[in-house]
Design a protein around this motif. Structure first.
Motif, PDB file in Angstrom:
ATOM      1  N   MET A 140       0.822  -1.193   0.000  1.00 43.37           N
ATOM      2  CA  MET A 140       0.000   0.000   0.000  1.00 43.37           C
ATOM      3  C   MET A 140       0.867   1.259   0.000  1.00 43.37           C
ATOM      4  SD  MET A 140      -3.279   0.826   2.402  1.00 43.37           S
ATOM      5  CE  MET A 140      -4.052  -0.717   2.079  1.00 43.37           C
ATOM      6  N   GLU A 141       2.183   1.110   0.244  1.00 47.28           N
ATOM      7  CA  GLU A 141       3.078   2.270   0.277  1.00 47.28           C
ATOM      8  C   GLU A 141       2.967   3.127  -0.972  1.00 47.28           C
ATOM      9  OE1 GLU A 141       7.231   2.026   1.252  1.00 47.28           O
ATOM     10  OE2 GLU A 141       6.784   0.565   2.794  1.00 47.28           O
ATOM     11  N   ALA A 178       0.575   3.748  -2.773  1.00 46.30           N
ATOM     12  CA  ALA A 178      -0.682   4.476  -2.900  1.00 46.30           C
ATOM     13  C   ALA A 178      -0.771   5.664  -1.942  1.00 46.30           C
ATOM     14  CB  ALA A 178      -1.852   3.534  -2.671  1.00 46.30           C
ATOM     15  N   PHE A 179       0.098   5.737  -0.955  1.00 46.32           N
ATOM     16  CA  PHE A 179      -0.053   6.790   0.045  1.00 46.32           C
ATOM     17  C   PHE A 179       0.242   8.176  -0.522  1.00 46.32           C
ATOM     18  CE2 PHE A 179       1.176   9.554   3.536  1.00 46.32           C
ATOM     19  CZ  PHE A 179       0.061   9.424   4.344  1.00 46.32           C
ATOM     20  N   TYR A 203      -2.534   9.497  -2.673  1.00 45.98           N
ATOM     21  CA  TYR A 203      -3.681   9.724  -1.775  1.00 45.98           C
ATOM     22  C   TYR A 203      -3.521  11.054  -1.045  1.00 45.98           C
ATOM     23  CZ  TYR A 203      -6.333   9.181   2.599  1.00 45.98           C
ATOM     24  OH  TYR A 203      -7.149   9.372   3.689  1.00 45.98           O
ATOM     25  N   ASP A 207      -8.094   7.428   9.003  1.00 50.38           N
ATOM     26  CA  ASP A 207      -8.170   7.177   7.559  1.00 50.38           C
ATOM     27  C   ASP A 207      -6.783   7.219   6.926  1.00 50.38           C
ATOM     28  OD1 ASP A 207     -10.888   7.062   7.929  1.00 50.38           O
ATOM     29  OD2 ASP A 207     -11.343   8.897   6.812  1.00 50.38           O
ATOM     30  N   MET A 208      -5.997   8.206   7.329  1.00 48.88           N
ATOM     31  CA  MET A 208      -4.639   8.311   6.772  1.00 48.88           C
ATOM     32  C   MET A 208      -3.764   7.152   7.242  1.00 48.88           C
ATOM     33  SD  MET A 208      -3.706  12.336   6.466  1.00 48.88           S
ATOM     34  CE  MET A 208      -2.533  12.037   5.141  1.00 48.88           C
ATOM     35  N   LYS A 220      -4.788   4.146   7.915  1.00 46.65           N
ATOM     36  CA  LYS A 220      -5.203   2.977   7.139  1.00 46.65           C
ATOM     37  C   LYS A 220      -4.566   3.018   5.753  1.00 46.65           C
ATOM     38  CE  LYS A 220      -9.673   2.195   9.312  1.00 46.65           C
ATOM     39  NZ  LYS A 220     -11.132   2.317   9.153  1.00 46.65           N
ATOM     40  N   GLN A 221      -4.626   4.175   5.110  1.00 46.62           N
ATOM     41  CA  GLN A 221      -4.060   4.310   3.765  1.00 46.62           C
ATOM     42  C   GLN A 221      -2.545   4.086   3.787  1.00 46.62           C
ATOM     43  OE1 GLN A 221      -5.944   4.689   1.036  1.00 46.62           O
ATOM     44  NE2 GLN A 221      -4.166   4.588  -0.288  1.00 46.62           N
ATOM     45  N   ALA A 222      -1.903   4.482   4.881  1.00 47.19           N
ATOM     46  CA  ALA A 222      -0.457   4.315   5.011  1.00 47.19           C
ATOM     47  C   ALA A 222      -0.071   2.869   5.297  1.00 47.19           C
ATOM     48  CB  ALA A 222       0.072   5.228   6.120  1.00 47.19           C
ATOM     49  N   THR A 262      -7.446  -2.463   6.992  1.00 46.87           N
ATOM     50  CA  THR A 262      -8.828  -2.082   6.738  1.00 46.87           C
ATOM     51  C   THR A 262      -9.742  -2.918   7.617  1.00 46.87           C
ATOM     52  OG1 THR A 262      -8.238  -1.564   4.479  1.00 46.87           O
ATOM     53  CG2 THR A 262     -10.579  -1.793   4.956  1.00 46.87           C
TER      54      THR A 262
END
Length: 146
Positions: free
Chosen positions: A1-2, A4-5, A8, A63-64, A66-68, A73
């Protein structure tokens, strides 16, 4: 997921109408660090940096996180995800200490609600960072800190 941060974070910044310089000033971090994160050069920042960015952008910290990739999730920083050594009494006492109306002091100076929230946030961030590090450790690998 890195990977995508950064995009985002850039999307959030642009949605809020911030330039890189404006976000950097609001968050108290350098504009080059913001740029490196957004472009994927720096990778995912530490939880304390994410807290500063989330506060500056006015978006939920969770939220941040989770994205990080610090929080999976569907997973929340809640009582079920505490260190194995922490008993129910430990969790209760710690929560009570930070939420109690009595003065909590550091170096003889009473802490206000903002200070208590920061302490709680930093400890939460440290917990999630440690949890991520433990996930990366291979089975049977010894802890380099011991």
């Amino acid at each position: 997921m890195e990977h995508a941060f950064g995009p985002y974070m850039k999307q959030l910044r642009e949605q809020q109408g911030f330039s890189i310089n404006q976000l950097a000033e609001a968050a108290g971090i350098s504009n080059s660090q913001i740029s490196r994160i957004e472009n994927g050069v720096r990778g995912v920042p530490k939880p304390i940096t994410i807290r500063k960015i989330a506060d500056a952008l006015g978006v939920p910290y969770t939220d941040m996180m989770k994205q990080a990739g610090y929080i999976e999730t569907g997973q929340a920083a809640d009582v079920q995800d505490v260190p194995e050594w922490a008993t129910y009494k430990d969790r209760r006492d710690f929560k009570r200490m930070l939420e109690d109306e009595d003065d909590l002091m550091f170096d003889g100076i009473p802490l206000d609600e903002e200070d208590k929230k920061r302490i709680k946030d930093v400890l939460t961030g440290l917990f999630w960072e440690a949890k991520q590090m433990n996930k990366r450790k291979k089975p049977g690998e010894s802890d380099p800190r011991s």
